[in-house]
Design a protein around this motif. Structure first.
Motif, mmCIF file in Angstrom:
data_model
loop_
_atom_site.group_PDB
_atom_site.id
_atom_site.type_symbol
_atom_site.label_atom_id
_atom_site.label_comp_id
_atom_site.label_asym_id
_atom_site.label_seq_id
_atom_site.Cartn_x
_atom_site.Cartn_y
_atom_site.Cartn_z
ATOM 1 N N ALA A 198 54.268 15.857 -5.747
ATOM 2 C CA ALA A 198 52.862 15.507 -5.578
ATOM 3 C C ALA A 198 52.560 14.139 -6.162
ATOM 4 C CB ALA A 198 51.974 16.552 -6.260
ATOM 5 N N TYR A 199 51.436 13.566 -5.710
ATOM 6 C CA TYR A 199 50.876 12.344 -6.283
ATOM 7 C C TYR A 199 49.594 12.722 -7.006
ATOM 8 C CZ TYR A 199 53.744 9.498 -3.055
ATOM 9 O OH TYR A 199 54.765 8.914 -2.372
ATOM 10 N N MET A 239 47.880 25.447 -6.220
ATOM 11 C CA MET A 239 47.443 24.960 -7.522
ATOM 12 C C MET A 239 46.665 23.657 -7.383
ATOM 13 S SD MET A 239 49.839 23.751 -10.665
ATOM 14 C CE MET A 239 49.170 23.143 -12.198
ATOM 15 N N LEU A 240 47.194 22.707 -6.619
ATOM 16 C CA LEU A 240 46.530 21.417 -6.434
ATOM 17 C C LEU A 240 45.180 21.585 -5.742
ATOM 18 C CD1 LEU A 240 49.575 19.207 -5.418
ATOM 19 C CD2 LEU A 240 48.541 19.455 -7.678
ATOM 20 N N THR A 241 45.106 22.488 -4.780
ATOM 21 C CA THR A 241 43.855 22.738 -4.071
ATOM 22 C C THR A 241 42.823 23.362 -5.001
ATOM 23 O OG1 THR A 241 45.029 23.002 -1.990
ATOM 24 C CG2 THR A 241 42.799 23.908 -2.101
ATOM 25 N N ARG A 242 43.242 24.284 -5.860
ATOM 26 C CA ARG A 242 42.318 24.884 -6.824
ATOM 27 C C ARG A 242 41.774 23.824 -7.780
ATOM 28 N NH1 ARG A 242 43.276 30.919 -8.278
ATOM 29 N NH2 ARG A 242 44.377 31.678 -6.456
ATOM 30 N N ILE A 301 50.581 8.737 -10.860
ATOM 31 C CA ILE A 301 51.932 9.251 -11.100
ATOM 32 C C ILE A 301 52.395 10.078 -9.902
ATOM 33 C CG2 ILE A 301 51.729 9.314 -13.610
ATOM 34 C CD1 ILE A 301 51.382 12.395 -13.353
ATOM 35 N N ALA A 302 53.703 10.113 -9.736
ATOM 36 C CA ALA A 302 54.323 11.029 -8.790
ATOM 37 C C ALA A 302 55.031 12.083 -9.623
ATOM 38 C CB ALA A 302 55.310 10.299 -7.893
ATOM 39 N N ILE A 303 54.837 13.344 -9.292
ATOM 40 C CA ILE A 303 55.511 14.437 -9.990
ATOM 41 C C ILE A 303 56.760 14.776 -9.187
ATOM 42 C CG2 ILE A 303 55.339 16.812 -10.803
ATOM 43 C CD1 ILE A 303 52.324 16.349 -11.091
ATOM 44 N N VAL A 304 57.922 14.731 -9.860
ATOM 45 C CA VAL A 304 59.210 14.855 -9.192
ATOM 46 C C VAL A 304 60.009 15.995 -9.810
ATOM 47 C CG1 VAL A 304 61.302 13.607 -8.559
ATOM 48 C CG2 VAL A 304 59.190 12.348 -8.880
ATOM 49 N N SER A 305 60.628 16.802 -8.950
ATOM 50 C CA SER A 305 61.521 17.857 -9.404
ATOM 51 C C SER A 305 62.951 17.325 -9.319
ATOM 52 C CB SER A 305 61.356 19.099 -8.524
ATOM 53 O OG SER A 305 62.277 20.086 -8.906
ATOM 54 N N LEU A 354 44.511 14.198 -5.795
ATOM 55 C CA LEU A 354 45.776 14.924 -5.830
ATOM 56 C C LEU A 354 46.274 15.039 -4.397
ATOM 57 C CD1 LEU A 354 44.264 17.779 -7.897
ATOM 58 C CD2 LEU A 354 46.188 16.518 -8.735
ATOM 59 N N LYS A 355 47.566 14.847 -4.199
ATOM 60 C CA LYS A 355 48.106 14.983 -2.848
ATOM 61 C C LYS A 355 49.489 15.615 -2.915
ATOM 62 C CE LYS A 355 49.089 12.484 1.363
ATOM 63 N NZ LYS A 355 49.206 11.182 2.007
ATOM 64 N N ARG A 356 49.676 16.667 -2.149
ATOM 65 C CA ARG A 356 50.975 17.344 -2.053
ATOM 66 C C ARG A 356 51.832 16.531 -1.104
ATOM 67 N NH1 ARG A 356 55.293 20.120 -3.312
ATOM 68 N NH2 ARG A 356 55.505 22.228 -2.519
ATOM 69 N N ILE A 357 53.046 16.188 -1.499
ATOM 70 C CA ILE A 357 53.924 15.351 -0.675
ATOM 71 C C ILE A 357 54.989 16.195 0.014
ATOM 72 C CG2 ILE A 357 55.508 13.386 -0.682
ATOM 73 C CD1 ILE A 357 52.521 12.713 -1.230
ATOM 74 N N SER A 358 55.840 16.827 -0.765
ATOM 75 C CA SER A 358 56.913 17.648 -0.200
ATOM 76 C C SER A 358 56.373 19.045 0.084
ATOM 77 C CB SER A 358 58.075 17.725 -1.182
ATOM 78 O OG SER A 358 59.161 18.416 -0.613
ATOM 79 N N LYS A 359 56.459 19.458 1.332
ATOM 80 C CA LYS A 359 55.928 20.757 1.745
ATOM 81 C C LYS A 359 57.081 21.666 2.168
ATOM 82 C CE LYS A 359 51.826 18.388 3.217
ATOM 83 N NZ LYS A 359 51.202 17.649 4.268
#
Length: 132
Positions: A129-130, A10-13, A103-107, A77-82
């Motif tokens: 993600a950031y 999603m982030l890459t798109r 922002i950091a998006i946190v689950s 956009l950067k994916r953090i947790s992989k």
């Protein structure tokens, strides 16, 4: 097509659509992706999102927000947790993106939220993600 990391897809798109100067992008729908799109809209990074059906697949149509009439609001956009390396954070150690400009998006156990909301609710969780 099966992806091993749908959030990174999603982030890459989104990143590719911004670089190609598109006005919107279609992303395969899931509950988590819908929540991420909802957060992006609440924080003012996208104009809107809507669920659509393309053929027999459910998709999310994300419409970008423009700053000054030309430039997209999302700068990065950067994916953090992989899947191979999960990154978790406590409420006290929650990361600040660009000293609070991003922002950091946190689950968390309370759902998917921003780093600011997680700090207010004193919840830790997986840093997805950031966005800045």
């Amino acid at each position: 097509m099966i992806t091993t990391d749908p959030i990174a897809d999603m982030l890459t798109r989104i990143r590719n659509a911004i670089m190609a100067r598109k006005e919107s992008v279609l992303v395969p729908m899931s509950k988590m992706k819908t929540e991420i799109a909802k957060i992006l809209q609440q924080e003012g990074y996208i104009e809107s999102y809507s669920n659509t059906v393309e053929g027999n697949k459910k998709m999310i149509n994300i419409i970008f927000k423009l700053h000054g009439g030309k430039q997209k609001v999302i700068q990065g956009l950067k994916r953090i947790s992989k899947p191979g390396l999960r990154v978790y954070s406590t409420a006290h150690d929650m990361p600040r993106v660009l000293s609070g400009l991003g922002i950091a998006i946190v689950s968390t156990s309370g759902g998917i939220m921003t780093d600011k909301q997680a700090r207010e609710k004193n919840l830790g969780g997986e840093v997805l993600a950031y966005v800045w």
